[in-house]
Design a protein around this motif. Structure first.
Motif, PDB file in Angstrom:
ATOM      1  N   ARG A  48      44.429  37.039  31.798  1.00  0.00           N
ATOM      2  CA  ARG A  48      44.692  37.931  32.912  1.00  0.00           C
ATOM      3  C   ARG A  48      45.757  39.183  32.652  1.00  0.00           C
ATOM      4  O   ARG A  48      46.334  39.030  31.671  1.00  0.00           O
ATOM      5  CB  ARG A  48      45.165  37.117  33.973  1.00  0.00           C
ATOM      6  CG  ARG A  48      44.272  35.838  34.569  1.00  0.00           C
ATOM      7  CD  ARG A  48      44.886  35.396  35.917  1.00  0.00           C
ATOM      8  NE  ARG A  48      44.863  36.313  36.836  1.00  0.00           N
ATOM      9  CZ  ARG A  48      45.578  36.242  38.030  1.00  0.00           C
ATOM     10  NH1 ARG A  48      46.112  34.839  38.128  1.00  0.00           N
ATOM     11  NH2 ARG A  48      45.638  37.189  38.989  1.00  0.00           N
ATOM     12  N   LEU A  61      33.777  40.425  31.588  1.00  0.00           N
ATOM     13  CA  LEU A  61      33.976  38.910  31.345  1.00  0.00           C
ATOM     14  C   LEU A  61      34.776  38.804  29.939  1.00  0.00           C
ATOM     15  O   LEU A  61      35.152  37.983  29.556  1.00  0.00           O
ATOM     16  CB  LEU A  61      32.525  38.297  31.161  1.00  0.00           C
ATOM     17  CG  LEU A  61      32.693  36.732  30.887  1.00  0.00           C
ATOM     18  CD1 LEU A  61      33.300  35.915  31.995  1.00  0.00           C
ATOM     19  CD2 LEU A  61      31.279  36.378  30.604  1.00  0.00           C
ATOM     20  N   ARG A  83      31.839  32.483  35.396  1.00  0.00           N
ATOM     21  CA  ARG A  83      31.513  33.097  36.784  1.00  0.00           C
ATOM     22  C   ARG A  83      31.614  32.245  37.912  1.00  0.00           C
ATOM     23  O   ARG A  83      31.733  32.693  39.010  1.00  0.00           O
ATOM     24  CB  ARG A  83      30.003  33.576  36.472  1.00  0.00           C
ATOM     25  CG  ARG A  83      30.131  34.600  35.313  1.00  0.00           C
ATOM     26  CD  ARG A  83      28.686  35.573  35.288  1.00  0.00           C
ATOM     27  NE  ARG A  83      28.740  36.584  34.318  1.00  0.00           N
ATOM     28  CZ  ARG A  83      29.232  37.742  34.238  1.00  0.00           C
ATOM     29  NH1 ARG A  83      30.101  37.953  35.330  1.00  0.00           N
ATOM     30  NH2 ARG A  83      28.892  38.708  33.360  1.00  0.00           N
ATOM     31  N   ARG A  84      31.335  30.968  37.647  1.00  0.00           N
ATOM     32  CA  ARG A  84      31.260  29.980  38.742  1.00  0.00           C
ATOM     33  C   ARG A  84      32.648  29.258  38.864  1.00  0.00           C
ATOM     34  O   ARG A  84      33.089  29.247  40.406  1.00  0.00           O
ATOM     35  CB  ARG A  84      30.144  28.905  38.424  1.00  0.00           C
ATOM     36  CG  ARG A  84      30.101  27.796  39.539  1.00  0.00           C
ATOM     37  CD  ARG A  84      29.372  26.571  39.303  1.00  0.00           C
ATOM     38  NE  ARG A  84      29.867  25.698  38.555  1.00  0.00           N
ATOM     39  CZ  ARG A  84      29.630  25.652  37.133  1.00  0.00           C
ATOM     40  NH1 ARG A  84      28.398  26.267  36.690  1.00  0.00           N
ATOM     41  NH2 ARG A  84      30.273  24.709  36.406  1.00  0.00           N
ATOM     42  N   LEU A 131      36.145  33.423  37.826  1.00  0.00           N
ATOM     43  CA  LEU A 131      36.107  34.768  38.488  1.00  0.00           C
ATOM     44  C   LEU A 131      36.141  34.621  39.919  1.00  0.00           C
ATOM     45  O   LEU A 131      36.813  35.620  40.847  1.00  0.00           O
ATOM     46  CB  LEU A 131      34.918  35.227  37.964  1.00  0.00           C
ATOM     47  CG  LEU A 131      34.917  35.766  36.416  1.00  0.00           C
ATOM     48  CD1 LEU A 131      33.618  36.515  36.299  1.00  0.00           C
ATOM     49  CD2 LEU A 131      36.231  36.321  36.010  1.00  0.00           C
ATOM     50  N   PRO A 132      35.655  33.694  40.833  1.00  0.00           N
ATOM     51  CA  PRO A 132      35.721  33.940  42.298  1.00  0.00           C
ATOM     52  C   PRO A 132      37.381  33.624  42.572  1.00  0.00           C
ATOM     53  O   PRO A 132      37.672  34.216  43.867  1.00  0.00           O
ATOM     54  CB  PRO A 132      35.038  32.599  42.711  1.00  0.00           C
ATOM     55  CG  PRO A 132      33.908  32.319  41.684  1.00  0.00           C
ATOM     56  CD  PRO A 132      34.481  32.748  40.522  1.00  0.00           C
ATOM     57  N   TYR A 133      37.935  32.970  42.125  1.00  0.00           N
ATOM     58  CA  TYR A 133      39.340  32.921  42.199  1.00  0.00           C
ATOM     59  C   TYR A 133      40.318  33.858  41.500  1.00  0.00           C
ATOM     60  O   TYR A 133      41.429  34.206  42.001  1.00  0.00           O
ATOM     61  CB  TYR A 133      40.046  31.233  41.820  1.00  0.00           C
ATOM     62  CG  TYR A 133      38.869  30.591  42.448  1.00  0.00           C
ATOM     63  CD1 TYR A 133      38.968  30.191  43.932  1.00  0.00           C
ATOM     64  CD2 TYR A 133      37.988  29.975  41.604  1.00  0.00           C
ATOM     65  CE1 TYR A 133      37.833  29.285  44.150  1.00  0.00           C
ATOM     66  CE2 TYR A 133      36.968  28.921  41.942  1.00  0.00           C
ATOM     67  CZ  TYR A 133      37.058  28.639  43.306  1.00  0.00           C
ATOM     68  OH  TYR A 133      36.161  27.819  43.672  1.00  0.00           O
ATOM     69  N   THR A 134      40.036  34.380  40.397  1.00  0.00           N
ATOM     70  CA  THR A 134      40.844  35.235  39.694  1.00  0.00           C
ATOM     71  C   THR A 134      39.959  36.374  39.067  1.00  0.00           C
ATOM     72  O   THR A 134      39.532  36.359  37.773  1.00  0.00           O
ATOM     73  CB  THR A 134      41.756  34.708  38.494  1.00  0.00           C
ATOM     74  OG1 THR A 134      40.580  33.846  37.567  1.00  0.00           O
ATOM     75  CG2 THR A 134      42.805  34.004  38.823  1.00  0.00           C
ATOM     76  N   PRO A 135      39.500  37.406  39.850  1.00  0.00           N
ATOM     77  CA  PRO A 135      38.343  38.442  39.262  1.00  0.00           C
ATOM     78  C   PRO A 135      38.866  39.050  38.128  1.00  0.00           C
ATOM     79  O   PRO A 135      38.061  39.971  37.762  1.00  0.00           O
ATOM     80  CB  PRO A 135      38.210  39.047  40.682  1.00  0.00           C
ATOM     81  CG  PRO A 135      39.325  38.849  41.569  1.00  0.00           C
ATOM     82  CD  PRO A 135      40.024  37.628  41.161  1.00  0.00           C
ATOM     83  N   ASP A 136      40.172  39.362  37.898  1.00  0.00           N
ATOM     84  CA  ASP A 136      40.795  40.142  36.836  1.00  0.00           C
ATOM     85  C   ASP A 136      40.665  39.538  35.726  1.00  0.00           C
ATOM     86  O   ASP A 136      41.162  40.069  34.418  1.00  0.00           O
ATOM     87  CB  ASP A 136      41.739  40.851  37.236  1.00  0.00           C
ATOM     88  CG  ASP A 136      42.926  39.783  37.426  1.00  0.00           C
ATOM     89  OD1 ASP A 136      42.595  38.622  37.406  1.00  0.00           O
ATOM     90  OD2 ASP A 136      44.138  40.077  37.560  1.00  0.00           O
ATOM     91  N   TRP A 156      39.475  37.607  31.959  1.00  0.00           N
ATOM     92  CA  TRP A 156      38.497  37.559  30.852  1.00  0.00           C
ATOM     93  C   TRP A 156      38.611  36.495  29.944  1.00  0.00           C
ATOM     94  O   TRP A 156      39.896  35.804  29.796  1.00  0.00           O
ATOM     95  CB  TRP A 156      38.637  38.788  30.442  1.00  0.00           C
ATOM     96  CG  TRP A 156      39.493  39.318  29.421  1.00  0.00           C
ATOM     97  CD1 TRP A 156      39.627  39.135  28.376  1.00  0.00           C
ATOM     98  CD2 TRP A 156      40.939  39.992  29.891  1.00  0.00           C
ATOM     99  NE1 TRP A 156      41.150  39.510  27.726  1.00  0.00           N
ATOM    100  CE2 TRP A 156      41.691  39.937  28.594  1.00  0.00           C
ATOM    101  CE3 TRP A 156      41.454  40.365  31.205  1.00  0.00           C
ATOM    102  CZ2 TRP A 156      43.169  40.373  28.910  1.00  0.00           C
ATOM    103  CZ3 TRP A 156      42.856  40.661  31.142  1.00  0.00           C
ATOM    104  CH2 TRP A 156      43.450  40.907  30.000  1.00  0.00           C
TER     105      TRP A 156
END
Length: 775
Positions: free
Chosen positions: A498, A668, A710-711, A714-719, A721
């Protein structure tokens, strides 16, 4: 010789210890005398018919000045061993004094062939002779082993039947077993229970029973202990071959680091008349399997072992050059165009014994090689992805060598109650098993012992062994048997980053601590309080005072602590390395320079808050050029870090800005689209090590790594990779996940019924108490 006679003979020798050694040795040391004496008496009896021929051959060879006499003397004795002393054991009974007996007995021992000398040396039997002689027990001991009621010779003596090699070996193994079980604290170190060995032998041979042809087969145990596994494996193979009308020859090979158990193993084979096999057993403290492989160029048909669990192999690692320089091809392998290090933690080397065996598999024969090895539970899961233990599991499973792992009952071994597992491997999997692994839960298949032997409180009966083998051979899903594709045990270990988000401010509160940036801040503050600004402006002027303060640091506290007991927070004197750094003038000057640069930057940029760290860095760069300041990259980093701190909602810090058209956005994988000066561009962010995480993603995950991230991420930490270059593959096996059954919970009705019953019981008790009180 029938079993009853053999039992009587074994009991007779067992009781010699109590008759002769009771007041000379503690009970746990009886074996140091009884086992080597049993070996000597058998060898003496076997050599007696050819004694004259051996002495004549020795005289002739010496006369001709032949230096290499071993083969000729073996031929003269008709055995794989000989004795060139003028004595037989019976000649020593009539010695007039203890000293004469001691001298002649030592000469008798010195006359044995080198292979017997090796056994005696590893038994350390010569060390016992002074003690036996001093206690006047040596003569009694010899007389007991020459007693007219026992016969250890292969030929009959009067009414006493001869003792064939097999019976002699059986009796010796029984003595070893009794001594091991009598000393059950040590037994598990080198004595695998026979029920476990029989199971391992059956798991190794039964799958190929119908494919074994007449011929020669090599058997190997890389931690052979007293040789019991090799013996049982040989007997099992011979019986299977006989049942299928085949004739097989077996050659046994083993390596053992413990001197005494190595001596027992080699002696057992000699006593069974298998001199060639005895020559193939290598051992002693200098012969560690890991650092001194005795069979580098050998490949074997069948291999089995019980390696030591949780035993440090640090000394072996040091002898092999350490982890960085270890180049042993057994422990560094090429796998799918990648070099895998199989080097495990130095605290536990058990998996390396398995890797050693895998390196000795035959790849150009119809049957290939089969392996059965017992391990504790840590071999199933210890070691992170990319580490030695995990790499060994990966190498095995991805090579499709693992047939099955069988969980054994608890408390199967003498000195441990931990869970143990038998690994069954082959490089010739039958077609139905290819690409699959079978897990068998045999923890409930056992028979309790009437009396515990150390930690061992149960055993595998013949029926239990048959049930486990039938489950293994059936290769079907049942409550106790689960079958999985190889990839079910693998996973990707994926690094998830992050962005670093910082605020910065060049104020005195953040600049002043740079005065002590070179470390040991508490000490430097104290020294500064004593010596003042001269420390930074002219350290040479206070050099003597500084040396005294540094050298005396903590001494007063240590003396006070010694006089008044533990004071809890007492300072300790400094190690030389820290003293040297504190006395180094350049560290004080460098710290003063850091403060000076930061102060000039503060004057140029002001002491206001910078909420965007990227803007702050740009302004710092411009200011440094304008002020003609050129701090090193490391010094500038110290300054930047000192005046910056993490803020969750601050803009991300740029690591790299890609030129237009040079990179496509891929959030990603850390390539983010943004605008700088109103122009769209692709950037990479600095990662925040405090927010770094690792995800363990099954290889069978539908959609792979990307779908999982993605499942689940990312829904919880969109930044966030992923760093693909740091992705590692690991393997672990979890029996608990597949076989654990949670306890069945009681229904509400059952719980209510219990509560009502308790209430009624307490009411009844209360009425009885009150009735007694009123009466």
């Amino acid at each position: 010789m029938d079993q009853s006679q053999l039992n009587w003979l074994t009991n007779f020798i067992w009781n010699i210890a109590d008759d002769v050694l009771r007041d000379v040795y503690v009970r746990g040391k009886y074996r140091d005398v009884v086992l080597p004496m049993t070996v000597l008496r058998r060898l003496d009896a076997v050599l007696e018919p050819t004694k004259k021929a051996v002495l004549e051959m020795k005289t002739a060879l010496d006369r001709e000045k032949v230096s290499n006499q071993d083969d000729a003397l073996r031929a003269a004795s008709g055995q794989a061993f000989y004795n060139t002393s003028p004595f037989l054991l019976r000649d020593l009974k009539s010695r007039a004094t203890q000293q004469k007996l001691k001298d002649d007995f030592e000469a008798y021992l010195d006359g044995f062939s080198p292979n017997v000398q090796d056994i005696l040396n590893n038994f350390e039997f010569r060390n016992q002779i002074p003690r036996l002689s001093k206690a006047d027990a040596l003569g009694q001991l010899i007389e007991k082993f020459l007693d007219k009621d026992i016969n250890l010779s292969p030929s009959s003596v009067g009414d006493l039947p001869g003792l064939d090699n097999h019976s002699m070996g059986t009796m010796f193994e029984e003595l070893v077993r009794r001594f091991n079980e009598d000393n059950n604290e040590e037994a598990g170190e080198h004595w695998t229970p026979r029920d476990a060995v029989r199971l391992m032998a059956n798991l190794m041979f039964l799958p190929v029973a119908s494919k074994i042809e007449s011929g020669t087969y090599l058997l190997y145990d890389c931690a052979c202990g007293t040789g019991g596994m090799l013996t049982v494996a040989e007997e099992t193979l011979q019986q299977i071959a006989k049942d299928h009308g085949k004739q097989v020859a077996t050659h046994l090979y083993g390596q053992e680091i413990n001197a005494e158990t190595y001596a027992i193993c080699k002696a057992d084979l000699l006593l069974k008349g298998d001199g060639d096999a005895a020559d193939n057993i290598v051992g002693g403290p200098e012969h560690s399997t890991l650092s001194n492989d005795a069979f580098r160029s050998r490949e074997f048909d069948f291999m089995l072992a019980n390696p030591p669990y949780g035993k440090s192999w640090k000394s072996d690692l040091e002898r092999m050059g350490g982890k960085a320089d270890l180049r042993d091809p057994r422990f560094r392998v090429m796998h799918q165009d990648e070099e895998l290090s199989l080097v495990t933690r130095s605290s536990d080397g058990q998996m390396l014994f398995l890797a050693n065996m895998l390196s000795k598999m035959k790849h150009d024969t119809r049957l290939g090689s089969r392996i059965a090895e017992v391990h504790n539970g840590s071999s199933l899961f210890t070691g992170d992805a990319g580490q030695g233990e995990s790499n060994i599991r990966r190498w095995i499973i991805e090579s499709d060598w693992l047939e099955a792992i069988i969980a054994l009952p608890l408390n199967m071994f003498y000195n441990t109650g931990i869970a143990t597992y038998v690994w069954v491997l082959t490089n010739r999997k039958p077609k139905p098993r290819q690409g699959k692994v079978q897990l068998i839960d045999a923890t409930q298949w056992f028979r309790p012992l009437r009396k515990n032997m150390g930690k061992k409180n149960c055993e595998l009966s013949a029926e239990d062994i048959r049930r486990i083998c039938d489950t293994f051979l059936a290769f079907k899903e049942t409550e106790q048997s689960k079958i999985f594709p190889n990839a079910a045990f693998g996973y990707w270990k994926v690094k998830v980053e992050r962005p670093l988000r910082l605020h910065s401010q060049l104020n005195r509160h953040r600049i002043d601590p740079l005065l002590f940036a070179s470390g040991d801040e508490e000490i430097r503050v104290a020294l500064y309080d004593e010596l003042g600004d001269a420390l930074f402006e002219n350290p040479a002027s206070v050099r003597q005072e500084l040396e005294k303060l540094v050298n005396d640091w903590g001494k007063g506290d240590e003396e006070e602590e010694a006089g008044e007991g533990d004071s809890g927070g007492a300072k300790k004197t400094l190690p030389d390395a820290r003293k040297k750094k504190l006395l180094c003038e350049s560290t004080w000057k460098r710290d003063a320079m850091l403060v000076e640069v930061a102060t000039q930057l503060s004057e140029a940029l002001g002491d206001g808050l910078f909420e965007d760290h990227n803007v702050f860095l740009e302004k710092v760069e411009v200011a440094l050029k304008k002020l003609a300041l050129k701090p090193s990259a490391s010094d500038l980093k110290l300054i930047i870090n000192a005046v910056s701190w993490r803020v969750e909602d601050a803009p991300p810090v740029f690591k790299k800005v890609h030129k237009p058209g040079k990179a496509n956005p891929d959030p990603l994988r850390g390539l983010f689209e943004t605008k700088i000066n109103s122009k769209p561009c692709v950037v990479e962010y600095e990662s925040d090590s405090d927010l770094r995480d690792f995800e363990q993603i099954p290889l069978l995950e539908e959609g792979g790594i990307e779908a999982f991230i993605r499942r689940e991420v990312l829904p919880y930490t969109p930044d966030a990779w992923i760093v693909e270059a740091d992705t590692k593959i690991g393997y672990e096996v979890s029996f608990t996940r597949h076989f654990y059954k949670p306890p069945e919970l009681r229904t509400l009705a059952q719980i209510s019924a219990d509560i009502l019953a308790l209430e009624q019981e307490t009411e009844g008790l209360l009425s009885e108490i009150t009735k007694g009180a009123t009466a």
